[in-house]
Design a protein around this motif. Structure first.
Motif, mmCIF file in Angstrom:
data_model
loop_
_atom_site.group_PDB
_atom_site.id
_atom_site.type_symbol
_atom_site.label_atom_id
_atom_site.label_comp_id
_atom_site.label_asym_id
_atom_site.label_seq_id
_atom_site.Cartn_x
_atom_site.Cartn_y
_atom_site.Cartn_z
ATOM 1 N N LEU B 162 0.833 -1.197 0.000
ATOM 2 C CA LEU B 162 0.000 0.000 0.000
ATOM 3 C C LEU B 162 0.869 1.248 0.000
ATOM 4 C CD1 LEU B 162 -2.518 -1.334 2.669
ATOM 5 C CD2 LEU B 162 -2.753 -1.386 0.185
ATOM 6 N N SER B 163 0.417 2.239 -0.752
ATOM 7 C CA SER B 163 1.184 3.481 -0.779
ATOM 8 C C SER B 163 0.243 4.676 -0.859
ATOM 9 C CB SER B 163 2.153 3.475 -1.964
ATOM 10 O OG SER B 163 1.414 3.298 -3.155
ATOM 11 N N GLY B 164 0.825 5.858 -0.752
ATOM 12 C CA GLY B 164 0.047 7.093 -0.878
ATOM 13 C C GLY B 164 -0.206 7.756 0.458
ATOM 14 N N LYS B 167 -5.770 12.630 1.462
ATOM 15 C CA LYS B 167 -6.203 14.027 1.416
ATOM 16 C C LYS B 167 -6.893 14.343 2.743
ATOM 17 C CE LYS B 167 -8.771 13.395 -2.320
ATOM 18 N NZ LYS B 167 -9.479 13.517 -3.599
ATOM 19 N N ALA B 168 -7.072 15.616 3.035
ATOM 20 C CA ALA B 168 -7.738 16.011 4.284
ATOM 21 C C ALA B 168 -9.138 15.400 4.334
ATOM 22 C CB ALA B 168 -7.833 17.528 4.358
ATOM 23 N N GLY B 169 -9.533 14.938 5.527
ATOM 24 C CA GLY B 169 -10.875 14.382 5.686
ATOM 25 C C GLY B 169 -10.961 12.899 5.357
ATOM 26 N N VAL B 170 -9.864 12.333 4.906
ATOM 27 C CA VAL B 170 -9.839 10.903 4.577
ATOM 28 C C VAL B 170 -8.917 10.224 5.590
ATOM 29 C CG1 VAL B 170 -9.383 9.203 2.763
ATOM 30 C CG2 VAL B 170 -10.151 11.514 2.166
ATOM 31 N N SER B 263 -3.804 7.805 -2.618
ATOM 32 C CA SER B 263 -3.712 9.267 -2.699
ATOM 33 C C SER B 263 -4.996 9.941 -3.161
ATOM 34 C CB SER B 263 -2.579 9.659 -3.647
ATOM 35 O OG SER B 263 -1.411 8.995 -3.253
ATOM 36 N N ALA B 264 -5.742 9.276 -4.047
ATOM 37 C CA ALA B 264 -6.928 9.935 -4.602
ATOM 38 C C ALA B 264 -8.203 9.570 -3.848
ATOM 39 C CB ALA B 264 -7.071 9.539 -6.075
ATOM 40 N N LEU B 265 -8.054 8.788 -2.764
ATOM 41 C CA LEU B 265 -9.237 8.232 -2.089
ATOM 42 C C LEU B 265 -10.137 9.311 -1.474
ATOM 43 C CD1 LEU B 265 -10.187 5.279 -1.481
ATOM 44 C CD2 LEU B 265 -9.376 5.679 0.843
ATOM 45 N N GLU B 266 -11.457 9.080 -1.581
ATOM 46 C CA GLU B 266 -12.474 9.933 -0.955
ATOM 47 C C GLU B 266 -12.970 9.210 0.311
ATOM 48 O OE1 GLU B 266 -14.690 12.360 -3.164
ATOM 49 O OE2 GLU B 266 -12.655 12.517 -3.994
ATOM 50 N N PRO B 267 -13.677 9.910 1.211
ATOM 51 C CA PRO B 267 -14.280 9.203 2.352
ATOM 52 C C PRO B 267 -15.250 8.117 1.845
ATOM 53 C CG PRO B 267 -14.363 11.568 2.696
ATOM 54 C CD PRO B 267 -13.903 11.368 1.286
#
Ligand code: SF4
Lengths: 164, 417
Positions: B162-164, B167-170, B263-267
């Motif tokens: 796993l890497s990355g 973002k804020a909130g995640v 890195s691009a993950l959303e909640p």
């Protein structure tokens, strides 16, 4: 070890919570058995007969590792559970309590609810008597067949621990 | 060999083992909770009828009842206490917290050991670098209690790299939920999962804990993280017993290597009826929730209460929603008191409950009608676990749960930060 009976067919990812509702685990067996798998098929607990065969999709028996779900299936007196695959705790518990289990990828395409199946547990041969088709389950590891023949884990525990 | 193979080889007195081998291994610790312990105790006393060989290795924790609401529950606990006394095993009574957290805080999970439990989330202890897996009542009662042993099929191992950075909130919980959907329920049946990579390395101990936590619902037998200095320094704060750290060989082989970048993950929110039904928060935002809860093995950590405080600062829980706060252990509650989180979240409208497993399976609390929904940090959302089978359970991060408690409906935490 043989089984022959009506096929009850279920879907993928059936959790133990739907085999035995978690608010019923301390109740007496007759009460638990009235509700086995009822949220998947309300007819099942009412009409299941000794020797019937449960066929399920992928990952049958996921969720809790408690053996009570496997014990409930055994107490319905079904002859065998065949699934595309099992949750590993359910698979393990099945053999440990002496409930015959077979893994047979592709089975759900080959049988319908209500078909009559006959199964040879040791060889893994499954015959759909309704369609005449024959299927082969994955071979069961000899260690587990041994356990099944002994009647479950507790019956062979001292042998297993090297203290027989 | 990898870490799990080495541990199993050592515990079964062999030089080497390979995937597919069946071994009989010594067990260092057996974890039981009030429900599984009761069922196991009955099998042991009624069907096995032998002495408990290593009572010091057996731990029973009452976590599904912090205080029994029915006589039936009281009878279960009474019988469990008598069992614990009769066989001289370790007992942590009501109010201590959630099984796995209590076991950890009391030094029962140590690197290099073999841990089993009836609780299917037992693999969570792989976070410390041990082999930990859930097995059934008959194994516990039939071979672990009388002989200190259990049989295992050595699993094939998949490396999960796993890497990355988020973002804020995640949060790592969002990553774990999302990963559950990527691998899929039953997507790793019987396997062992080695979590590694730069993402895992930079996480703190209690965030790492969220990854071995998911393996059971992927169908895996165990999950683990090779212990590093970060892990060992946390373990040393809870035990002074010696342990042997085990590391996999540098040239160990995997059945497969799966890689993901967060890195691009959303909640994320896992929606009913299964843990693999995961959506981005935007897809389900607006669904009304009468209940929000921080608790369970995947929640109730100090990190979760700190996140809730971030959201609730200067805000109040919605009048149509109840916000349950369930610490995972007494240690977490003590620290929450010290940090002022208890007062702050109480004043903001949250309700504190005793350390326990909270609404998990509604033994203590958490029953719902067919019309109700809850969003929580719990591990599971299958129908039939919280009262009416039509009741809905959503699983999310502490930030999303707290934001939803404020909004009265599922809400994106990023608009509250
Ligand atoms: S979901 Fe409940 S029963 Fe399962 S491991 Fe977690 S606390 Fe235990």
């Amino acid at each position: 070890m043989q089984a022959r009976g009506r096929c009850w067919k279920f879907g993928d990812n059936i959790p133990t919570d739907r085999i035995v509702r978690s608010d019923l685990i301390f109740r007496p067996w007759p009460e638990i058995l009235q509700h086995v798998l009822e949220t998947c098929n309300p007819e099942f607990p009412k009409k299941v007969q000794a020797g019937d065969i449960v066929v399920a999709g992928k990952h049958f028996g996921q969720s809790s590792g408690r053996a009570i779900a496997a014990k409930a299936m055994k107490n319905t007196k079904v002859g065998c559970i065949i699934a595309e695959s099992f949750a590993r705790t359910f698979y393990r518990n099945g053999f440990e309590i002496g409930m015959p289990i077979l893994e047979c990828p592709g089975i759900t395409d080959q049988v319908s609810d209500g078909d009559v199946l006959s199964v040879d547990i040791e060889s893994g041969t499954i015959v759909n008597e309704t369609t005449g088709r024959e299927l082969k389950a994955k071979p069961t590891p000899p260690f587990l067949l041994d356990m099944l023949k002994a009647g479950g884990l507790i019956a062979m525990a001292d042998r297993l621990a090297g203290e027989a | 060999m990898n870490m799990i193979e080495k541990i199993l080889a050592r515990a079964s007195g062999q030089k080497a083992v390979e995937p597919g081998d069946v071994v009989v291994a010594n067990v260092d610790c057996l974890l039981l909770h009030d429900l599984s312990g009761y069922l196991t105790g009955r099998v042991f006393d009624k069907e096995v009828r032998r002495p408990m060989r290593y009572p010091e290795r057996v731990v029973m924790i009452f976590d599904h009842h912090f205080c029994p609401p029915t006589e039936e529950g009281a009878l279960v606990l009474e019988e469990n206490r008598a069992f614990a006394r009769r066989h001289r095993i370790n007992l942590f009574d009501c109010g201590n917290g959630n099984t796995h957290h209590v076991a950890f805080w009391n030094g029962f999970s140590r690197p290099g050991t073999v841990i089993v439990g009836s609780d299917s989330h037992t693999p969570i202890h792989g976070t410390v670098g041990c082999f930990a897996t859930g097995i059934g009542n008959d194994s516990h009662a039939g071979t672990v209690m009388p002989f200190g042993k259990a049989w295992f099929r050595v699993p094939e191992t998949i490396q999960v790299r796993l890497s990355g950075t988020h973002k804020a909130g995640v949060t790592p919980r969002d990553a774990a939920l999302w990963l559950t959907a990527q691998i899929g329920e039953g997507g790793a049946i019987y396997k062992s999962l080695e979590f590694c990579g730069p993402y895992i390395e930079q996480l703190g101990f209690w965030d790492r804990w969220l990854f071995p936590h998911i393996v059971v619902d992927l169908g895996a037998k165990c999950g683990y993280i090779e212990p590093d200095e970060k892990t060992l320094s946390v373990v040393r704060t809870v035990t002074d017993k010696p342990f042997d750290v085990v590391h996999g060989d540098a040239d160990r082989k995997f059945e497969a290597t799966w890689e993901w970048d967060f890195s691009a993950l959303e909640p994320q929110v896992a929606c009913p009826p299964t843990v693999g039904n995961v959506r981005t928060v935007g897809e389900v935002a607006g669904a009304h929730v009468q209940w929000a809860e921080l608790g369970g093995h995947g929640g109730g950590r100090l990190e979760d209460f700190r996140m809730a405080a971030q959201i609730l600062k200067g805000r109040h829980v919605h009048r149509d929603t109840r916000f349950n706060l369930v610490p995972s252990s007494r240690a977490v509650f003590t620290q929450a008191v010290r940090e002022g989180l208890v007062e702050m979240l109480h004043e903001a409208g949250g309700t504190w409950f005793p350390p326990s497993t909270g609404s998990n399976q509604a033994y203590n609390m958490g029953a719902m009608t067919a019309n109700e929904s809850m969003i929580s940090t719990h591990a599971r959302n299958f129908p039939g676990r919280n009262g009416n089978p039509e009741a809905k359970m959503y699983l999310a991060s502490a930030l999303t749960v707290a934001a939803s408690a404020v909004a009265g409906k599922i809400a994106d935490p990023r608009s509250f930060l």
